[in-house]
Design an enzyme around this catalytic site. Structure first.
Site, mmCIF file in Angstrom:
data_model
loop_
_atom_site.group_PDB
_atom_site.id
_atom_site.type_symbol
_atom_site.label_atom_id
_atom_site.label_comp_id
_atom_site.label_asym_id
_atom_site.label_seq_id
_atom_site.Cartn_x
_atom_site.Cartn_y
_atom_site.Cartn_z
ATOM 1 N N GLU A 1 0.801 -1.235 0.000
ATOM 2 C CA GLU A 1 0.000 0.000 0.000
ATOM 3 C C GLU A 1 0.825 1.273 0.000
ATOM 4 O OE1 GLU A 1 -2.843 -0.386 3.222
ATOM 5 O OE2 GLU A 1 -3.575 -2.309 2.470
ATOM 6 N N ASN B 1 2.058 -5.189 -3.160
ATOM 7 C CA ASN B 1 0.654 -5.485 -2.850
ATOM 8 C C ASN B 1 -0.118 -4.191 -2.571
ATOM 9 O OD1 ASN B 1 -1.319 -7.628 -2.137
ATOM 10 N ND2 ASN B 1 -1.190 -6.796 -0.051
ATOM 11 N N HIS C 1 -10.507 -6.116 -2.545
ATOM 12 C CA HIS C 1 -11.617 -5.860 -1.617
ATOM 13 C C HIS C 1 -12.703 -5.150 -2.434
ATOM 14 C CE1 HIS C 1 -9.241 -7.012 1.853
ATOM 15 N NE2 HIS C 1 -8.282 -6.169 1.507
ATOM 16 N N GLU D 1 -6.316 -10.622 -1.163
ATOM 17 C CA GLU D 1 -7.173 -10.366 0.003
ATOM 18 C C GLU D 1 -8.639 -10.329 -0.422
ATOM 19 O OE1 GLU D 1 -5.818 -6.930 2.235
ATOM 20 O OE2 GLU D 1 -3.712 -7.454 1.950
ATOM 21 N N ASP E 1 -12.368 -10.277 -0.921
ATOM 22 C CA ASP E 1 -13.653 -10.348 -0.218
ATOM 23 C C ASP E 1 -14.613 -9.405 -0.928
ATOM 24 O OD1 ASP E 1 -12.673 -7.905 0.777
ATOM 25 O OD2 ASP E 1 -12.501 -8.599 2.837
#
Ligand code: G2I
Length: 340
Positions: free
Chosen positions: A165, A208, A245, A273, A275
């Site tokens: 990030e 990432n 996400h 990640e 979701d």
């Protein structure tokens, strides 16, 4: 020619074998429903050479429903918080590997792979790092953290999120402010990756981030330019993690373009990640299909196990409900992983 009952009996096994072969061939080749090929996410993903993982929290492993799903379904695990800087090196030079080891050793003992998350990140960073304002000191601190952690887990981690990030949200396409960027300059990224390669040459080194799934976004383009520049100059980088996400609509229409564009630079892509708010079958299918359609999209990790384990409280974004039952999206994912 009529055959005697005796010769007819003798031919029966051969005919039976032939019939079995005729029945079996098209099933194996095409006709079998994809979901019948394997019965867990990890095994189904392995059929195409991919892994299917989950974020795991050490504190939940004592819950037998949770641990049962983790052990049964997933071929890779990521420590949800236990390999972050605030846990691993809460004060300078004093390392706490206990919780991270618990997750890694448990997974490795069961034949699962481990993703490393994450070495250099502005968040979950202890105050003593954040307040380091001398560049030489911070450089030493960053490199020592990377080297010590990667040496500890050397050979155990398939991919490390070396930097997490680092890019800014919004339209700049540049790096966000952080102690690393503000004190060391943009070059901290390159330095981190070079240090990481030396520490564990067997691990894939990933950048990432979130909100880099939509191809035309400035943030996506900024990360793309960085990876392209790294590859052009020989700075070691092996993979890009798209956190993924998503809101209720799932991935943007350009998601596969983003995956294939990064892959075309010569790096693997991993959904790290995943979701999705509401976990609709269509949204999960489309996210997984985009990965399946790109050879260098090598694995998918969902960010938690049951909805009640998710950081997105109340959004029910995962593949298992609070009771540990498979949700409809689970079956969609299985189907798409099988090529349907
Ligand atoms: O925020 C979602 C993810 C975004 N990408 C990087 C991931 O590392 C991040 O994971 C989340 C964890 O799922 C949360 O569990 O990172 C959060 C922190 O940035 C984690 O939340 C923290 C809470 O903020 C702390 O209060 C808590 O002590 O989890 C900690 C451990 O339970």
């Amino acid at each position: 020619m009529r055959s005697s009952p005796r010769s007819g009996r003798r031919r029966l096994p051969a005919l039976a074998l032939l019939a079995a072969a005729v029945l079996a061939l098209p099933q194996a080749a095409a006709a079998a429903p994809a979901t019948a090929q394997a019965d867990t996410l990890g095994a189904q993903a392995a059929l195409s050479g991919r892994y299917f993982g989950a974020a795991v929290a050490a504190g939940r492993l004592g819950d037998s429903t949770y641990a049962g799903i983790v052990d049964r379904e997933f071929s890779s695990v990521t420590a949800e918080n236990e390999m972050k800087w605030d846990t691993l090196e809460p004060s300078r030079g004093s390392f706490n590997f206990g919780p991270g080891d618990r997750i890694a050793d448990r997974a490795l003992a069961r034949g699962q792979k481990v993703r490393g998350h994450t070495l250099v990140w502005h968040s979950q960073l202890p105050g003593w790092v954040n307040s380091t304002r001398d560049a030489n000191t911070l450089r030493t601190v960053m490199n020592n953290h990377i080297t010590t952690v990667m040496n500890h887990y050397r050979g155990k981690i398939h991919s490390w999120d070396v930097v997490n990030e680092a890019f800014a949200d919004g339209g700049s396409g540049g790096l966000r402010g952080s102690v690393f960027r503000d004190v060391l300059g943009d070059g901290f990224l390159e330095e981190a990756f070079r240090t990481a390669r030396q520490a564990d040459p067997s691990a894939k080194l990933c950048y990432n981030d979130y909100n880099i799934e939509n191809w035309t976004d400035a943030k996506t383009q900024g990360v793309y330019r960085m990876v392209r520049d790294f590859k052009a100059r020989g700075v070691p980088i092996d993979c890009v993690g798209l956190q993924s996400h998503f809101g209720t609509g799932g991935p943007p229409a350009s998601f596969q373009t983003t995956i294939s564009s990064f892959a075309a630079l010569g790096v693997d892509v991993q959904l790290t990640e995943l979701d999705i708010e509401g976990a609709s079958q269509a949204a999960y299918s489309s996210a997984v299909r985009a990965c399946m359609n790109v050879a260098r999209c090598t694995g998918i990790t969902v960010w938690g196990v049951r909805d009640s384990d998710s950081w997105r409280t109340g959004q029910n974004p995962l593949l298992f409900d609070n009771g540990g039952n498979k949700k409809p999206a689970y079956h969609s994912v299985m189907s798409v992983l099988g090529g349907a």
